[in-house]
Design a protein around this motif. Structure first.
Motif, PDB file in Angstrom:
ATOM      1  N   LEU A   1       0.808  -1.219   0.000  1.00 56.29           N
ATOM      2  CA  LEU A   1       0.000   0.000   0.000  1.00 56.29           C
ATOM      3  C   LEU A   1       0.843   1.273   0.000  1.00 56.29           C
ATOM      4  O   LEU A   1       0.508   2.236  -0.706  1.00 56.29           O
ATOM      5  CB  LEU A   1      -0.934   0.007   1.217  1.00 56.29           C
ATOM      6  N   ILE A   2       1.917   1.305   0.764  1.00 57.80           N
ATOM      7  CA  ILE A   2       2.636   2.582   0.929  1.00 57.80           C
ATOM      8  C   ILE A   2       4.113   2.512   0.570  1.00 57.80           C
ATOM      9  O   ILE A   2       4.794   3.545   0.563  1.00 57.80           O
ATOM     10  CB  ILE A   2       2.515   3.095   2.388  1.00 57.80           C
ATOM     11  N   HIS A   3       4.643   1.325   0.252  1.00 60.23           N
ATOM     12  CA  HIS A   3       6.092   1.197   0.129  1.00 60.23           C
ATOM     13  C   HIS A   3       6.454   0.403  -1.123  1.00 60.23           C
ATOM     14  O   HIS A   3       7.492  -0.258  -1.161  1.00 60.23           O
ATOM     15  CB  HIS A   3       6.635   0.505   1.391  1.00 60.23           C
ATOM     16  N   HIS A   4       5.633   0.520  -2.147  1.00 60.91           N
ATOM     17  CA  HIS A   4       5.725  -0.396  -3.278  1.00 60.91           C
ATOM     18  C   HIS A   4       6.724   0.023  -4.345  1.00 60.91           C
ATOM     19  O   HIS A   4       7.153  -0.795  -5.144  1.00 60.91           O
ATOM     20  CB  HIS A   4       4.337  -0.555  -3.909  1.00 60.91           C
ATOM     21  N   HIS A   5       7.081   1.312  -4.423  1.00 58.42           N
ATOM     22  CA  HIS A   5       8.008   1.783  -5.449  1.00 58.42           C
ATOM     23  C   HIS A   5       9.027   2.743  -4.843  1.00 58.42           C
ATOM     24  O   HIS A   5       8.765   3.415  -3.841  1.00 58.42           O
ATOM     25  CB  HIS A   5       7.262   2.514  -6.572  1.00 58.42           C
ATOM     26  N   HIS A   6      10.209   2.787  -5.494  1.00 59.55           N
ATOM     27  CA  HIS A   6      11.205   3.801  -5.153  1.00 59.55           C
ATOM     28  C   HIS A   6      10.762   5.148  -5.699  1.00 59.55           C
ATOM     29  O   HIS A   6       9.824   5.248  -6.495  1.00 59.55           O
ATOM     30  CB  HIS A   6      12.574   3.433  -5.741  1.00 59.55           C
ATOM     31  N   ALA A   7      11.488   6.215  -5.326  1.00 63.18           N
ATOM     32  CA  ALA A   7      11.139   7.556  -5.782  1.00 63.18           C
ATOM     33  C   ALA A   7      11.289   7.703  -7.293  1.00 63.18           C
ATOM     34  O   ALA A   7      10.579   8.485  -7.926  1.00 63.18           O
ATOM     35  CB  ALA A   7      12.008   8.595  -5.066  1.00 63.18           C
ATOM     36  N   ASP A   8      12.237   6.936  -7.895  1.00 63.87           N
ATOM     37  CA  ASP A   8      12.460   7.037  -9.337  1.00 63.87           C
ATOM     38  C   ASP A   8      11.512   6.151 -10.140  1.00 63.87           C
ATOM     39  O   ASP A   8      11.648   6.039 -11.366  1.00 63.87           O
ATOM     40  CB  ASP A   8      13.907   6.688  -9.674  1.00 63.87           C
ATOM     41  N   GLY A   9      10.547   5.503  -9.481  1.00 61.17           N
ATOM     42  CA  GLY A   9       9.563   4.694 -10.190  1.00 61.17           C
ATOM     43  C   GLY A   9       9.879   3.207 -10.236  1.00 61.17           C
ATOM     44  O   GLY A   9       9.039   2.411 -10.679  1.00 61.17           O
ATOM     45  N   ARG A  10      11.061   2.782  -9.806  1.00 63.62           N
ATOM     46  CA  ARG A  10      11.406   1.359  -9.807  1.00 63.62           C
ATOM     47  C   ARG A  10      10.600   0.624  -8.738  1.00 63.62           C
ATOM     48  O   ARG A  10      10.382   1.140  -7.646  1.00 63.62           O
ATOM     49  CB  ARG A  10      12.900   1.163  -9.549  1.00 63.62           C
TER      50      ARG A  10
END
Length: 642
Positions: A209-218
């Motif tokens: 829910l809240i931690h699925h992607h890095h800031a760069d979209g990975r």
């Protein structure tokens, strides 16, 4: 931890054999260790001590390493044990081999053995003691029947309500997950920051829910998540800058810690505490951008300064002094003689003769050239600010002193101080200036600290300081201190051969500074026109005339509209109409009357033209104007003395 002191009481209680102490330690059910305070090593310990710290054997381990972060408290406790022979202390933290903290209570006694002083530590695990107390209480409740169970239920409800209050009042976001990564609880701060309600989150996979992607979209695999690793590896993980995702899809920069929930050897999940750092990171970025801009501007200013300095050097000749006359050659020789020394110099000359250029040349050729030349225009400083301007002041020294100020002497330390128009310094301050020159030290206004200085003085004046000394307007001792090496500058009217090279130099500078296409070179007629003028303003006036001519030049032709100094003076006076019936003078009669008037003034002043009580002062005109009239009227030196 090194303790070597031993009291008489402890010595009396000493046992003769360390081996016997080891046997006693093994026989004790509580965790027991015998420590050599001189080496900080555990000499021996029983099995209970090994179980307490999660190691096979405590013997040979550093006692302080078993209690990281509590060495000062252990030192104080050991000193007390040695001094008293025995003591106890509570709330010493130990570290289990698996990393979790131990809350310990120690009882200790000092013994003197054949091998030296030894300390026997008996440890009690406070958490284990609390569990036994709880077990005993529960056992009592069971024995007490239904009433005791009802009381226990109320206690649990109060505890749960207190925990809820604590979670809801916390400013940081807090949530818990079980070993499967499913959310078990969420506080109000976490709901507010993430945009999700507790009902949305509890029972669902928090990472998805809240931690699925890095800031760069990975994509951020759950296997790499530090939060999940907290309970997978039973270790605390702290992350200073990472992204949680808001319910509306925007990123939230956070710092967080993930703490495993342990029950014995079992991991029940993890508690995550996080904080929104978006604003702080934005402020840090803006600060870094500002520092980068400041550095860029600093480098730019340094480059511009280097460029301008090079331009200045290229646009001026040696010493910045132009001329071919014997007077200029003599001035240059004097500069070359005095520059390498530290002698004070007094430059005497009319306004516009280049006194500041001579001061700059002396400084540039001196060993102090690497330090600044600080200029003070004494004629431009208000009378009540002289002392502050020279020596500086501290905040609050007088009304209006809102901050500390560095004086010109302090700025010039190691360099040269140029006192322009030194004759304008108030008489009451001349004594303080003399003391600084003699003692080479000063104090700021309002400060008791004495500051040493190393300053060379170059003074300049267009006044006759000797005459001012005679009239009591200037201190004689200060005059002698400044007049170590006098340099007298000749006015431009007395060295006409310098007019042409000076004019050519000013023409080149004016064209460059005004960004005007180079005008034609000076013609013979131009030079003759310039040399026919008396130049009461000296080289400064010549430079202004050239600059004005360059601006007004048409078709590359230079035209100099030079006023007559005497005519200018007459124009300044109010025009007086002849009285009715008054006789009309011829030009010859007027000229004769003017000559007679000048001769009378010269006779009354003993032939002195300038200065106090000179002919110029008696006639109410400037000395330069009177010199011009004398030359225009053709008065010879012998006639002036009549």
């Amino acid at each position: 931890m090194q303790i070597t002191k031993m009291t008489k009481n402890a010595a009396a209680a000493a046992t003769p054999d360390q081996a016997l102490l080891g046997l006693i330690a093994d026989a004790v059910a509580a965790a027991c260790m015998i420590v050599d305070p001189a080496t900080d090593l555990v000499a021996t310990g029983n099995a209970a001590a090994a179980r307490l710290f999660g190691v096979e054997d405590v013997a040979g381990l550093k006692f302080s390493r078993l209690h990281p972060g509590f060495v000062p408290q252990l030192l104080v406790f050991a000193e007390e044990v040695v001094d008293r022979g025995a003591s106890w202390t509570r709330r010493i933290e130990g570290r289990h081999a698996r990393g979790h903290q131990l809350q310990l209570e120690y009882e200790a006694r000092a013994f003197e053995t054949q091998d030296g002083l030894r300390l026997v530590f008996v440890a009690a695990d406070l958490e284990e003691r609390a569990r036994r107390n709880q077990f005993q209480e529960v056992d009592g409740l069971v024995r007490g029947g239904l009433l005791e169970w009802s009381r226990l239920e109320r206690l649990f409800r109060q505890t749960e309500r207190l925990n809820d209050l604590i979670l809801s009042s916390a400013g940081d976001g807090i949530y818990g997950v079980d070993p499967d990564g499913l959310t078990t609880f969420v506080n109000e701060a976490a709901e507010r920051m993430l945009g999700w309600s507790a009902d949305d989150l509890i029972g669902r996979n928090m990472h998805d829910l809240i931690h699925h992607h890095h800031a760069d979209g990975r994509a951020y695999p759950a296997a790499e998540c530090p939060i999940y690793n907290a309970f997978r590896h039973a270790k605390v993980n702290r992350v200073e800058d990472e992204i949680f995702w808001h319910k509306d899809g925007r990123p939230l920069r956070v710092e967080y810690s993930s703490n495993p929930i342990l029950e014995g050897a079992s991991v029940l999940g993890a508690v995550i505490i996080f904080r929104d750092i978006t604003e702080r990171k934005d402020n840090e970025r803006r600060l870094q951008d500002a520092l980068t801009e400041v550095e860029r501007l600093r480098q730019r200013l340094e480059m511009e300064n280097a460029y301008l300095q090079e331009e200045i050097r290229n646009s001026r000749n040696h010493h910045e002094i132009i001329g071919v006359s014997a007077a200029i050659a003599d001035t240059v020789r004097q500069i070359e003689l005095v520059a390498p020394t530290n002698a004070n110099v007094l430059i005497i000359g009319e306004s516009g003769t280049g006194k500041e250029l001579v001061a700059q040349a002396i400084h540039a050729d001196s060993p102090r050239a690497g330090r600044p030349l600080i200029r003070v225009n004494c004629a431009a400083i208000p009378r009540d600010l002289f002392e502050s301007e020279f020596f500086g002041h501290v905040k609050g020294a007088f009304t209006g002193a809102l901050r500390d100020r560095i004086g010109r002497f302090e700025l010039a330390d190691g360099g040269t101080l140029f006192l322009d128009e030194v004759g304008e310094i108030p008489l009451e301050l001349q004594g303080k200036l003399l003391r600084v020159l003699q003692e080479r030290s000063f104090e700021r206004i309002g400060e008791a600290e004495t500051r040493a200085i190393d300053v060379r003085i170059i003074a300049a004046t267009n006044r006759d300081l000797g005459d001012a000394v005679a009239k009591g307007q200037f201190r004689e001792d200060l005059y002698f201190r400044l007049n170590v090496f006098p340099i007298l500058l000749t006015p431009l009217r007395d060295r006409p051969e310098d007019i042409a090279p000076l004019a050519a130099h000013f023409l080149k500078l004016a064209c460059s500074q005004l960004n005007i296409a180079a005008a034609s070179a000076l013609s013979r007629a131009n030079v003759a026109n310039l040399m026919a003028y008396s130049w009461p303003g000296n080289a400064r006036e010549l430079g202004n005339v050239i600059e004005r001519a360059v601006i007004l030049a048409r078709g590359g032709k230079l035209v100099f509209d030079l006023p007559d100094a005497a005519e200018l003076e007459l124009k300044r006076r109010p025009r007086v109409m002849p009285a009715e019936g008054a006789a009309i003078e011829t030009e010859a009669e007027r000229r004769a009357r003017e000559i007679a008037n000048i001769k009378a003034a010269l006779a009354a002043s003993g032939g002195k033209v300038s200065g106090a009580d000179g002919a110029a002062e008696r006639l109410g005109v400037k000395a330069t104007t009177l010199y011009s009239r004398i030359r225009r009227l053709g008065l010879q030196r012998s006639e002036r003395a009549e």
